[in-house]
Design a protein around this motif. Sequence first.
Motif, PDB file in Angstrom:
ATOM      1  N   ILE A  47       0.856  -1.199   0.000  1.00 42.49           N
ATOM      2  CA  ILE A  47       0.000   0.000   0.000  1.00 42.49           C
ATOM      3  C   ILE A  47       0.893   1.250   0.000  1.00 42.49           C
ATOM      4  N   LEU A  48       1.853   1.273   0.920  1.00 46.74           N
ATOM      5  CA  LEU A  48       2.728   2.448   1.038  1.00 46.74           C
ATOM      6  C   LEU A  48       3.590   2.620  -0.215  1.00 46.74           C
ATOM      7  N   ASP A  49       4.031   1.499  -0.760  1.00 45.24           N
ATOM      8  CA  ASP A  49       4.845   1.548  -1.972  1.00 45.24           C
ATOM      9  C   ASP A  49       4.066   2.238  -3.096  1.00 45.24           C
ATOM     10  N   LEU A  50       2.820   1.793  -3.289  1.00 43.06           N
ATOM     11  CA  LEU A  50       2.015   2.396  -4.361  1.00 43.06           C
ATOM     12  C   LEU A  50       1.717   3.865  -4.085  1.00 43.06           C
ATOM     13  N   LEU A  51       1.313   4.151  -2.839  1.00 40.87           N
ATOM     14  CA  LEU A  51       0.949   5.535  -2.504  1.00 40.87           C
ATOM     15  C   LEU A  51       2.132   6.478  -2.672  1.00 40.87           C
ATOM     16  N   ARG A  52       3.321   6.029  -2.251  1.00 41.47           N
ATOM     17  CA  ARG A  52       4.492   6.909  -2.257  1.00 41.47           C
ATOM     18  C   ARG A  52       5.451   6.618  -3.415  1.00 41.47           C
ATOM     19  N   ARG A  53       5.024   5.732  -4.302  1.00 39.57           N
ATOM     20  CA  ARG A  53       5.751   5.449  -5.556  1.00 39.57           C
ATOM     21  C   ARG A  53       7.206   5.022  -5.281  1.00 39.57           C
ATOM     22  N   VAL A  54       7.372   4.170  -4.306  1.00 39.10           N
ATOM     23  CA  VAL A  54       8.715   3.747  -3.885  1.00 39.10           C
ATOM     24  C   VAL A  54       9.431   2.968  -5.006  1.00 39.10           C
ATOM     25  N   THR A  55       8.778   1.915  -5.481  1.00 37.89           N
ATOM     26  CA  THR A  55       9.402   1.090  -6.529  1.00 37.89           C
ATOM     27  C   THR A  55       9.593   1.900  -7.801  1.00 37.89           C
ATOM     28  N   GLU A  56       8.598   2.740  -8.085  1.00 41.01           N
ATOM     29  CA  GLU A  56       8.696   3.588  -9.280  1.00 41.01           C
ATOM     30  C   GLU A  56       9.901   4.529  -9.147  1.00 41.01           C
TER      31      GLU A  56
ATOM     32  N   ASP B 136      12.611   4.015  -7.422  1.00 37.74           N
ATOM     33  CA  ASP B 136      13.809   3.190  -7.593  1.00 37.74           C
ATOM     34  C   ASP B 136      14.099   2.988  -9.082  1.00 37.74           C
ATOM     35  N   ARG B 137      13.027   2.702  -9.823  1.00 36.92           N
ATOM     36  CA  ARG B 137      13.212   2.504 -11.291  1.00 36.92           C
ATOM     37  C   ARG B 137      13.693   3.789 -11.955  1.00 36.92           C
ATOM     38  N   ILE B 138      13.139   4.923 -11.497  1.00 37.51           N
ATOM     39  CA  ILE B 138      13.533   6.226 -12.079  1.00 37.51           C
ATOM     40  C   ILE B 138      15.037   6.438 -11.908  1.00 37.51           C
ATOM     41  N   ILE B 139      15.550   6.154 -10.712  1.00 31.76           N
ATOM     42  CA  ILE B 139      16.990   6.341 -10.467  1.00 31.76           C
ATOM     43  C   ILE B 139      17.813   5.352 -11.285  1.00 31.76           C
ATOM     44  N   ARG B 140      17.425   4.086 -11.223  1.00 28.10           N
ATOM     45  CA  ARG B 140      18.213   3.067 -11.952  1.00 28.10           C
ATOM     46  C   ARG B 140      18.237   3.303 -13.458  1.00 28.10           C
ATOM     47  N   HIS B 141      17.149   3.894 -13.977  1.00 28.15           N
ATOM     48  CA  HIS B 141      17.107   4.154 -15.428  1.00 28.15           C
ATOM     49  C   HIS B 141      17.613   5.551 -15.772  1.00 28.15           C
ATOM     50  N   ASN B 142      18.299   6.156 -14.781  1.00 26.76           N
ATOM     51  CA  ASN B 142      18.950   7.462 -14.993  1.00 26.76           C
ATOM     52  C   ASN B 142      17.970   8.564 -15.407  1.00 26.76           C
ATOM     53  N   LYS B 143      16.770   8.526 -14.770  1.00 25.52           N
ATOM     54  CA  LYS B 143      15.758   9.518 -15.149  1.00 25.52           C
ATOM     55  C   LYS B 143      15.577  10.594 -14.073  1.00 25.52           C
ATOM     56  N   TRP B 144      16.396  10.561 -13.033  1.00 28.58           N
ATOM     57  CA  TRP B 144      16.287  11.572 -11.971  1.00 28.58           C
ATOM     58  C   TRP B 144      17.200  12.735 -12.341  1.00 28.58           C
TER      59      TRP B 144
END
Length: 321
Positions: free
Chosen positions: A110-119, A121-129
């Motif tokens: 629930i918290l992951d979805l609400l706060r976009r935690v996994t998303e 992580d993906r943003i950083i790993r895919h060099n999109k930050w």
Amino acid sequence: MKVLLTRKLHDFAVNELRKRYNVEINRGKIPMSKKDLLTKIRDKDGLICFPYDTIDSEVIDAAKNLKAISTYSVGYDQIDIKHAAKKGIVVSYTPEVLTRATADLTIALILDLLRRVTEGDRIIRHNKWKTIFGPDDFLGTDFYGKTLGIFGMGRIGRAVAKRAKGFEINILYHNRHKLTKNEEKDLRIRYVTLKRLFEESDIITVHTPYTEETHEIVNLQLFKRMKPTALLINTARGKIIKEKDLIFALKKKIIAGAALDVFQKEPIDRKHPLVRMENVVLTPHIGSSTKETRRKMAEIAVENLILSLSGKNPRYVVNTF
Ligand code: DGY
């Protein structure tokens, strides 16, 4: 007596069994092929199986000496319980011990979805930050003040309610049986129909067992009742949700997101449409997967089998006859 394990358990658990029985452990494909299972079960007195095995009437009929089936899970939808009872085979399972772990994972999702935690992580790993701390950057949603809808108010549903209360939210539930007034008061939850649960909740979490009645019960009809901002969590069983409809609802933005620990087919295929969606968090059926819990499940699965094979009541029995 002879015992079959469809895969290896912890050493201590296997040793307990070896002290008493002739133990055969499947070291081949997981799940075992039907052909293999039918051959290996033929002369066994006891079986320890897992949620992904299919212990249907054909397997049960092939097992001429079978007296006890012990599943290393709380769910037992993979076993033909009625047929086992007809044959006088005791079926046991491992509830309670995994309630907390599964409820914890539900809150995590629930918290992951609400706060976009996994998303994130993906943003950083895919060099999109690229920029920091913009007022509109990576905005999530507060849990505080929202309405959580719990579908299935058994042990795990209740444990989720207990944990979720701490976030100062409203909790609605739907269950086959309404809880007592005292139980409702204790958990600060309110009973509603299934339709209203889906209409009024910001987050829906599924905790009902998988049965003929709950097969794909969560489908487009219910998704259409949900708020477009609503999220769906499933840590119960994949087949409770009509996956095709969920994909459609997510693509068309009928609902905002989903976090899923269980799927119609496990492991989920890499090319599955859900795997490609940004508004979805996926975990590989890990509801009960903590070191402590999985060890206790092994303890109970073995104890259940030993008790059943010695003609006593197992600690947790599914069928009575
Ligand atoms: C069970 O025990 O049925 C769960 O699905 C395991 O996580």
